[in-house]
Structures are given as C-alpha cells and as structure tokens.
Write an enzyme that holds these catalytic residues in place. Structure first.
Site, PDB file in Angstrom:
ATOM      1  N   LEU A 132      37.373  33.779  50.280  1.00 40.85           N
ATOM      2  CA  LEU A 132      38.532  32.784  50.300  1.00 40.85           C
ATOM      3  C   LEU A 132      39.517  32.899  51.621  1.00 40.85           C
ATOM      4  O   LEU A 132      39.519  32.055  52.322  1.00 40.85           O
ATOM      5  CB  LEU A 132      39.376  32.898  49.060  1.00 40.85           C
ATOM      6  N   PRO A 142      41.687  34.151  58.507  1.00 42.49           N
ATOM      7  CA  PRO A 142      42.461  34.745  59.687  1.00 42.49           C
ATOM      8  C   PRO A 142      43.879  33.907  59.580  1.00 42.49           C
ATOM      9  O   PRO A 142      44.968  34.559  59.653  1.00 42.49           O
ATOM     10  CB  PRO A 142      41.929  34.580  60.959  1.00 42.49           C
ATOM     11  N   GLN A 179      66.815  66.603  31.298  1.00 41.31           N
ATOM     12  CA  GLN A 179      67.241  65.317  30.731  1.00 41.31           C
ATOM     13  C   GLN A 179      66.729  63.930  31.795  1.00 41.31           C
ATOM     14  O   GLN A 179      66.421  62.914  31.553  1.00 41.31           O
ATOM     15  CB  GLN A 179      68.576  64.907  30.282  1.00 41.31           C
ATOM     16  N   GLU A 185      45.150  38.708  45.670  1.00 44.47           N
ATOM     17  CA  GLU A 185      44.969  37.842  44.675  1.00 44.47           C
ATOM     18  C   GLU A 185      46.319  37.060  44.595  1.00 44.47           C
ATOM     19  O   GLU A 185      46.705  36.548  43.629  1.00 44.47           O
ATOM     20  CB  GLU A 185      44.779  38.484  43.229  1.00 44.47           C
TER      21      GLU A 185
HETATM   22  C1  LIG Z   1      42.372  45.123  51.154  1.00 42.54           C
HETATM   23  C2  LIG Z   1      42.344  44.058  50.777  1.00 42.54           C
HETATM   24  C3  LIG Z   1      41.172  43.508  50.154  1.00 42.54           C
HETATM   25  C4  LIG Z   1      41.177  41.834  49.935  1.00 42.54           C
HETATM   26  N1  LIG Z   1      40.129  41.305  49.318  1.00 42.54           N
HETATM   27  C5  LIG Z   1      39.953  39.999  49.409  1.00 42.54           C
HETATM   28  C6  LIG Z   1      38.871  39.516  49.091  1.00 42.54           C
HETATM   29  O1  LIG Z   1      37.967  39.975  48.543  1.00 42.54           O
HETATM   30  N2  LIG Z   1      38.618  37.990  49.096  1.00 42.54           N
HETATM   31  C7  LIG Z   1      39.459  37.491  49.821  1.00 42.54           C
HETATM   32  O2  LIG Z   1      39.569  36.107  49.760  1.00 42.54           O
HETATM   33  N3  LIG Z   1      40.886  37.937  50.117  1.00 42.54           N
HETATM   34  C8  LIG Z   1      40.832  39.263  50.078  1.00 42.54           C
HETATM   35  N4  LIG Z   1      42.095  39.819  50.659  1.00 42.54           N
HETATM   36  C9  LIG Z   1      43.114  38.949  51.239  1.00 42.54           C
HETATM   37  C10 LIG Z   1      44.356  38.701  50.321  1.00 42.54           C
HETATM   38  O3  LIG Z   1      44.318  38.079  49.261  1.00 42.54           O
HETATM   39  C11 LIG Z   1      45.494  38.249  51.346  1.00 42.54           C
HETATM   40  O4  LIG Z   1      45.733  39.328  52.364  1.00 42.54           O
HETATM   41  C12 LIG Z   1      46.671  37.863  50.693  1.00 42.54           C
HETATM   42  O5  LIG Z   1      46.474  36.655  49.850  1.00 42.54           O
HETATM   43  C13 LIG Z   1      48.010  37.411  51.481  1.00 42.54           C
HETATM   44  O6  LIG Z   1      47.542  36.679  52.588  1.00 42.54           O
HETATM   45  P1  LIG Z   1      47.924  37.147  54.294  1.00 42.54           P
HETATM   46  O7  LIG Z   1      47.380  38.497  54.456  1.00 42.54           O
HETATM   47  O8  LIG Z   1      47.023  36.285  55.156  1.00 42.54           O
HETATM   48  O9  LIG Z   1      49.445  37.256  54.254  1.00 42.54           O
HETATM   49  P2  LIG Z   1      50.433  35.879  54.670  1.00 42.54           P
HETATM   50  O10 LIG Z   1      50.101  34.691  53.938  1.00 42.54           O
HETATM   51  O11 LIG Z   1      50.516  35.877  56.000  1.00 42.54           O
HETATM   52  O12 LIG Z   1      51.793  36.225  54.053  1.00 42.54           O
HETATM   53  C14 LIG Z   1      52.551  37.440  54.590  1.00 42.54           C
HETATM   54  C15 LIG Z   1      53.738  37.674  53.887  1.00 42.54           C
HETATM   55  O13 LIG Z   1      54.515  36.350  54.188  1.00 42.54           O
HETATM   56  C16 LIG Z   1      55.152  36.213  52.886  1.00 42.54           C
HETATM   57  N5  LIG Z   1      55.068  34.847  52.514  1.00 42.54           N
HETATM   58  C17 LIG Z   1      53.819  34.145  52.895  1.00 42.54           C
HETATM   59  N6  LIG Z   1      54.041  32.782  52.173  1.00 42.54           N
HETATM   60  C18 LIG Z   1      55.261  32.677  51.747  1.00 42.54           C
HETATM   61  C19 LIG Z   1      56.000  31.914  50.952  1.00 42.54           C
HETATM   62  N7  LIG Z   1      55.415  30.729  50.786  1.00 42.54           N
HETATM   63  N8  LIG Z   1      56.959  32.143  50.505  1.00 42.54           N
HETATM   64  C20 LIG Z   1      57.493  33.397  50.628  1.00 42.54           C
HETATM   65  N9  LIG Z   1      57.049  34.389  51.307  1.00 42.54           N
HETATM   66  C21 LIG Z   1      55.765  34.148  51.799  1.00 42.54           C
HETATM   67  C22 LIG Z   1      55.059  37.104  51.964  1.00 42.54           C
HETATM   68  O14 LIG Z   1      55.865  38.337  51.769  1.00 42.54           O
HETATM   69  C23 LIG Z   1      53.571  37.861  52.206  1.00 42.54           C
HETATM   70  O15 LIG Z   1      53.415  39.147  51.730  1.00 42.54           O
HETATM   71  C24 LIG Z   1      42.364  41.094  50.615  1.00 42.54           C
HETATM   72  C25 LIG Z   1      43.298  41.786  51.382  1.00 42.54           C
HETATM   73  C26 LIG Z   1      43.358  43.079  51.420  1.00 42.54           C
HETATM   74  C27 LIG Z   1      44.325  43.865  52.171  1.00 42.54           C
END
Ligand SMILES: Cc1cc2nc3c(=O)[nH]c(=O)nc-3n(C[C@H](O)[C@H](O)[C@H](O)COP(=O)(O)OP(=O)(O)OC[C@H]3O[C@@H](n4cnc5c(N)ncnc54)[C@H](O)[C@@H]3O)c2cc1C
Length: 382
Positions: A126, A129, A276, A361
């Site tokens: 899903l 970058p 405690q 997730e």
């Molecule tokens: C080890 C690992 C395994 C993974 N496995 C999978 C997988 O199997 N399949 C898959 O598809 N993805 C996978 N992911 C991806 C993961 O779901 C995403 O990293 C996650 O959803 C966050 O997206 P991002 O890294 O782009 O962070 P960003 O979206 O850039 O967000 C960075 C930070 O900004 C803040 N932020 C962002 N948007 C908002 C908002 N609207 N309001 C407030 N704060 C916000 C939050 O603090 C957030 O943590 C994995 C990630 C990791 C690290």
C-alpha cells in the site's frame, strides 16, 4: 484446529495450545531472528504443522473459517514471545485474505487453495515513498491492455518483501479509482529493493517493491478493479485489530518478564517484588494490558458482527494496545535495571519491537482522527 465461533472456554483452550507451541517452537529462536536479522523460517514450519495460516480463510477456500477473535489470540500469543513471527503470519493474512474475499474462482484456485498448506508467503503493498498516511494519494498505476494489466510504480516499507510468493498491490486504475492486483514473484517487471536496517522486528524483511512495466494476466485483478478503495478500507479495519493483537502480545510478554525478574532479583535483602513502588508499576502495567484486551476483544466482536462501530473500535484498540505496549515494555526495561538495557534479556528486544506498532497500519495520529470523526458523526456534530 477450531470451530468457527467458539465459547469462552474453547478460546482459552485454543490460547493454551498456542502458548505451548510458542514456548516450545518460537520463543527459543526469537533472540536469534533479531540479532541475525533472519527471516523466521522455523516459525513458518511451526505455523504449517498447526495449520495456523488457514485459520483466517473461509472453509470454501480450504480454510478453517476462524473468527477475528481467534486470529487476534493467535497473533497475541506469538507476539508475547516473538513480534517478528507474529508480524510474519499477520502479513501473510493481510496479503492473501483480500484475494480470498474478492478474487475470482480462478484466482482463488491459483493462489488461496495452495496457500492453505502453509508454504506461501505474501505481502500487502500500500505505502509509497510520497504517501504513507495519505494512503489514497498513491501514484502506482495499473493500465488495462488487451491481454491483461501493466503496473508501474514504487511501494515502500513492504513487509515480507524479499521472501514473498505473492504481492497484493493497491494501484490507481483511473483518476478517481483504485484497484487491487495480485503480482507473483516471477512476474517480469517486479523489482525488489535492498532490505532495510531497522530498530526492531529485525527478523521481518522490509524493502521497496517496484513495478517497471510489470505485466500480469487479466484475472489477477482482484474483484472489481474500481473498488480497491472500499476493499482496502474494509481490510484496514480488520488488520488494525490484528496489529492490536500483536501489540497486546508484546505488552503481555514484557509484563510476564517483569514479574519473573522482580520475583527473583534481590536488593536491600528483599526481592524487588516486595517494594511498593515496584508493585505499583506492575499493577499499572497489568491494568493497561487487561484494559487493552477488553477493548480489543470488543473490537473483534464488532468486526465479526458487522457492527457500524467496528472501524472506530478497531482504531481505538490499535491505538490503545500499541501505546500500552510502548509504555509497558519501557517500564519492564526499567524494572530490570541495568540488565534491561542488555540484549541478554528479552525486554530490550520487546521495547524496540513495540515502537513499530504505534506507526504501521496507520500511525496513531491517523487512528485518533478516525476515532474523533466517528465520535462527532455519532453526535451529529461538526
Ligand atoms: C517496519 C515497517 C513495516 C511496514 N510494513 C508495511 C507493509 O507491509 N505494507 C505497507 O503498505 N506499508 C508498510 N509500512 C508502512 C507504514 O504503514 C507507514 O510507514 C505508515 O503508515 C506511516 O507512513 P509514513 O511512513 O509515510 O509517515 P508519514 O505519513 O510521513 O507521517 C509521519 C508523521 O507525521 C505525522 N502525521 C502524518 N499525517 C498526519 C495527520 N494527518 N495529522 C497529524 N499528524 C500526522 C505523524 O506523527 C506521523 O508519524 C511499514 C512501515 C514500517 C516502518
């Protein structure tokens, strides 16, 4: 292994069996999966022997038709001793269940039936970058051609990536439509990136998956190629409960380790458990674990019953269990003193593993947005 819906006693029998398996077959390897950053092949063999992979699939696909609560209990018991093994099983389900739910008979015969033996590894693709939290802003494209589909784009942080047989991919099929596609590891144009170096869940391989004019046959579109948004929104409700189970298991494992250590270690002529302040910490940790369990199991019931509250409850459970996992593992390290900071004790690994449950997730900030929207919608307010 189990009936579709069980009574309370049967769930506990199911849990006891899994706890024994996890203690005998998974726990002894957990530290090595972490220190060697090695895929948990031994755990996969154990899942196969117990038929654990088929738990999440309906009987008409050769599965056991286990409900969401039984799936969560399985991930909880695995997560209690090895978060990497729990994640591996969870992502196999997350990749394959959408095919079982929405795929054609031909695709299910090709992918799901053989997977029930427990040899198939899968990924769910899903994140991109430029789009994690803003998931539906994704750029990967699937173009319809006379003889099938052509995929172009890049997926990031994909769990199981370097070990999977099948990749379930969310891609844009039109300006406003998304579809889900099943890509096989041998399809031309599928390119795997280097394995990421991570803080925790180190045995679980994470890598980019890129599609460069990747051609797949027409029947590999999963269900309606314009309904991907709906399929994945539904799936995320379920997978958030599963991650809640993984997080709860990590928290329970850290609590158990802290109880053991503080019952054995002596200071000032007494075991730590007599102080405690130590007892207060254990009480707070146990309360968080039990509160998380109650919330998570009510989310599972809501999903199994098709309740309108299921999505918000799953987000609450994922949020609460993952925040609790971080807090409980941090306190467990503290209660171990200097030993807690060493790799010799499992709480060090558990604290590193807990962090990711607050991120993947959907980061917990996104869970809070979903919950708040549900609350305001329910109140008819803005
Ligand atoms: C080890 C690992 C395994 C993974 N496995 C999978 C997988 O199997 N399949 C898959 O598809 N993805 C996978 N992911 C991806 C993961 O779901 C995403 O990293 C996650 O959803 C966050 O997206 P991002 O890294 O782009 O962070 P960003 O979206 O850039 O967000 C960075 C930070 O900004 C803040 N932020 C962002 N948007 C908002 C908002 N609207 N309001 C407030 N704060 C916000 C939050 O603090 C957030 O943590 C994995 C990630 C990791 C690290």
């Amino acid at each position: 292994m189990m009936d579709k819906m069980m009574d309370r006693e049967s769930y506990e029998t199911f849990r006891d069996g899994l706890r024994r398996l996890a203690g005998a077959r998974i726990e002894p390897n957990a530290a090595r999966f972490d220190s060697e950053a090695r895929f948990p092949e031994e755990s996969l063999h154990a899942f196969k022997e117990l038929g654990l992979v088929s738990l999440a699939f309906p009987e008409n696909d050769g599965g056991q038709g286990g409900d969401v609560l039984s799936q969560v209990i399985a991930l909880e018991e695995l997560g209690r001793v090895c978060a990497t093994s729990s994640l591996t099983l969870m992502v196999i389900w997350a990749g394959l269940v959408p095919i079982s739910k929405h795929g054609s008979q031909k695709l299910r015969d090709e992918v799901i039936r053989p997977a029930m033996s427990g040899d198939t590894v899968a990924s769910i693709c899903l994140t991109e970058p430029a789009g994690g939290s803003n998931l539906f802003g994704l750029k990967t494209k699937a173009e319809k051609q006379a003889d099938g589909w052509v995929l172009n784009g890049q997926k990031r942080y994909i769990t199981n990536a370097t070990r999977s047989d099948w990749y379930t991919v969310l891609a844009r099929t039109g300006e406003k439509t998304l579809g889900l596609f099943a890509v096989h590891k041998d399809d031309s144009g599928l390119v795997l990136g280097a394995r990421e170096k991570k803080m925790g869940i180190k045995g679980s391989p994470t890598a980019d998956v890129t599609f460069e004019n990747c051609r797949i046959p027409a029947h590999r579109a999963i269900g309606d190629p314009n309904q991907g948004h709906r399929y994945i929104t539904d799936s995320l409700t379920w997978t958030r409960a599963l991650i809640g189970g993984q997080a709860l298991g990590i928290a329970q494992g850290a609590l158990d380790q802290a109880v053991k250590y503080t019952s054995e270690r002596e200071q000032f002529g007494e075991t730590l458990s007599r102080f405690q302040m130590v007892r207060a910490k254990i009480a707070d940790m146990a309360t968080k674990v039990e509160a998380g369990r109650a919330l998570l199991y009510s989310a599972c019931a809501a999903i199994d019953n098709g309740s309108a509250d299921a999505r918000a409850l799953a987000s609450m459970a994922k949020l609460f269990c993952s925040d609790s996992a971080m807090e409980v593992t941090t306190e467990a390290v503290q209660l171990h003193g200097g030993s807690g900071y060493l790799a010799d004790f499992p709480v060090e690994r558990m604290m590193r593993d807990a962090k990711i449950t607050q991120i993947y997730e959907g980061v917990n900030e996104i869970q809070r947005l979903i919950i708040a929207k549900h609350v305001y919608d329910r109140a008819g307010a803005r």
